[in-house]
Design an enzyme around this catalytic site. Structure first.
Site, PDB file in Angstrom:
ATOM      1  N   ASN A  32     -72.790  53.035  99.916  1.00 57.77           N
ATOM      2  CA  ASN A  32     -72.016  51.851 100.266  1.00 57.77           C
ATOM      3  C   ASN A  32     -72.861  50.613  99.971  1.00 57.77           C
ATOM      4  O   ASN A  32     -74.014  50.534 100.386  1.00 57.77           O
ATOM      5  CB  ASN A  32     -71.649  51.917 101.745  1.00 57.77           C
ATOM      6  CG  ASN A  32     -70.668  50.840 102.147  1.00 57.77           C
ATOM      7  OD1 ASN A  32     -70.906  49.656 101.935  1.00 57.77           O
ATOM      8  ND2 ASN A  32     -69.563  51.253 102.735  1.00 57.77           N
ATOM      9  N   CYS A  35     -62.944  57.732 104.247  1.00 62.72           N
ATOM     10  CA  CYS A  35     -61.844  56.856 104.666  1.00 62.72           C
ATOM     11  C   CYS A  35     -60.647  57.081 103.747  1.00 62.72           C
ATOM     12  O   CYS A  35     -60.715  57.817 102.766  1.00 62.72           O
ATOM     13  CB  CYS A  35     -62.306  55.396 104.647  1.00 62.72           C
ATOM     14  SG  CYS A  35     -62.346  54.650 102.982  1.00 62.72           S
ATOM     15  N   ASP A  95     -65.867  47.043 107.206  1.00 60.27           N
ATOM     16  CA  ASP A  95     -65.889  48.037 106.134  1.00 60.27           C
ATOM     17  C   ASP A  95     -64.726  49.014 106.205  1.00 60.27           C
ATOM     18  O   ASP A  95     -64.342  49.594 105.193  1.00 60.27           O
ATOM     19  CB  ASP A  95     -67.212  48.823 106.159  1.00 60.27           C
ATOM     20  CG  ASP A  95     -67.469  49.514 104.832  1.00 60.27           C
ATOM     21  OD1 ASP A  95     -67.502  48.804 103.813  1.00 60.27           O
ATOM     22  OD2 ASP A  95     -67.580  50.748 104.804  1.00 60.27           O
ATOM     23  N   GLU A 119     -68.537  56.968  98.250  1.00 59.05           N
ATOM     24  CA  GLU A 119     -67.856  57.889  97.343  1.00 59.05           C
ATOM     25  C   GLU A 119     -67.484  57.199  96.018  1.00 59.05           C
ATOM     26  O   GLU A 119     -67.589  57.796  94.943  1.00 59.05           O
ATOM     27  CB  GLU A 119     -66.592  58.453  98.011  1.00 59.05           C
ATOM     28  CG  GLU A 119     -66.883  59.308  99.241  1.00 59.05           C
ATOM     29  CD  GLU A 119     -66.917  58.488 100.530  1.00 59.05           C
ATOM     30  OE1 GLU A 119     -67.287  57.301 100.487  1.00 59.05           O
ATOM     31  OE2 GLU A 119     -66.571  59.050 101.582  1.00 59.05           O
ATOM     32  N   HIS A 160     -67.669  51.746  98.223  1.00 59.24           N
ATOM     33  CA  HIS A 160     -67.979  52.706  99.272  1.00 59.24           C
ATOM     34  C   HIS A 160     -68.902  53.769  98.675  1.00 59.24           C
ATOM     35  O   HIS A 160     -69.096  53.822  97.458  1.00 59.24           O
ATOM     36  CB  HIS A 160     -66.689  53.324  99.819  1.00 59.24           C
ATOM     37  CG  HIS A 160     -66.047  52.507 100.900  1.00 59.24           C
ATOM     38  ND1 HIS A 160     -65.111  53.000 101.772  1.00 59.24           N
ATOM     39  CD2 HIS A 160     -66.234  51.216 101.252  1.00 59.24           C
ATOM     40  CE1 HIS A 160     -64.746  52.060 102.629  1.00 59.24           C
ATOM     41  NE2 HIS A 160     -65.401  50.955 102.331  1.00 59.24           N
ATOM     42  N   SER A 189     -67.039  61.451 107.014  1.00 59.41           N
ATOM     43  CA  SER A 189     -65.638  61.735 106.685  1.00 59.41           C
ATOM     44  C   SER A 189     -65.058  60.593 105.850  1.00 59.41           C
ATOM     45  O   SER A 189     -65.148  59.425 106.237  1.00 59.41           O
ATOM     46  CB  SER A 189     -64.844  61.889 107.984  1.00 59.41           C
ATOM     47  OG  SER A 189     -63.464  62.053 107.724  1.00 59.41           O
ATOM     48  N   CYS A 201     -61.304  56.388 100.029  1.00 57.60           N
ATOM     49  CA  CYS A 201     -62.076  57.425  99.337  1.00 57.60           C
ATOM     50  C   CYS A 201     -61.338  58.759  99.320  1.00 57.60           C
ATOM     51  O   CYS A 201     -61.464  59.537  98.368  1.00 57.60           O
ATOM     52  CB  CYS A 201     -63.454  57.541  99.975  1.00 57.60           C
ATOM     53  SG  CYS A 201     -64.383  55.993  99.818  1.00 57.60           S
TER      54      CYS A 201
END
Lengths: 159, 159
Positions: free
Chosen positions: A53, A91, A154, A66, A64, A89, A94
């Site tokens: 991130n 979001c 975020d 990912e 982010h 986990s 992503c």
């Protein structure tokens, strides 16, 4: 007639894969950023790309963990055999990335401090492994406690 | 106790907003890229940022029209009153972006050549307006016919 692709099944050690994402999260923390890291692996275990991130570092809300790892992997023609590894986990942003590009498997460091769309991914055929990595939990717990405004920014939580 | 935020309702002219996204799609086409454009507007109609798909131009699979517009708008604290305008129904990646950041309204140029996650967004409270803009349809129809491999790559459809 088309045939359905074989489902992806994770055959790699999730804890080993997680290390690459954790290294990125730690680097992000040292940079003063949001401590979430990710990595995209080929099905044979080769690292395709990793990232973190960078909302703070690049002043960029679109990066982010990912999406940064996905970008670092460059243009791939087929993601079905790839594994997205992330410290947290994913979001909805992503999770949508993972679903759209048909990434076959996801390894998650923890879903204790935040739960995104991983159950939705599982419903749509993604092989999801959720770990409960204490180091990942500690990184996020400290961050959320010390910088709640940045964390809410975020994940799109307004005041 | 928290109160639910008031739902966003689009009060701006969707066709007027669409023009900014179309301009980006046309620019992308002239650059040899995938002709999808987007723009993020404030609730009062001010343009916050616009962008286009740049998979080809930047060799970057992470840059869709909507994510490029989102990035161009910079860090915003609250997206509930904003409107994402895109020439094409948003894919799951971009639909996830819209949901995660609580973007209040979406205007779509067309959903004839591709249908992404806009019904899912509507189910989750986003005010979705789907137009049937012939110029948007023509841009995508010509692109998909002439460059099907590139199009499939962009939406994660493998051979």
């Amino acid at each position: 007639m088309s045939t359905s692709p074989k489902p992806t099944r994770l055959t790699l050690d999730p804890e080993e894969l997680l290390a690459a994402a954790v290294a990125q999260a730690e680097l992000g923390a040292r940079e003063g950023g949001i401590p979430i890291g990710a990595a995209l692996f080929a099905g044979n275990g080769d690292l395709l790309g990793s990232g973190r991130n960078r909302r703070v570092q690049h002043d960029d809300p679109s990066v982010h963990g990912e999406t940064d790892a996905f970008r670092a992997a460059g243009r791939q023609r087929d993601y079905r055999s790839t594994v997205m590894v992330t410290t947290l986990s994913p979001c909805w942003y992503c999770s949508g990335l993972i679903r759209q590009f048909n990434i076959g498997a996801v390894v998650i460091g923890e879903s204790v401090t935040f739960t995104g769309g991983h159950e939705w991914l599982r419903e749509h055929g993604v092989d999801v492994t959720v770990l409960r990595d204490q180091h990942c939990i500690d990184l996020m717990t400290e961050f959320i406690e010390t910088q709640p405004d940045l964390w809410n920014e975020d994940i799109g939580v307004a005041d």
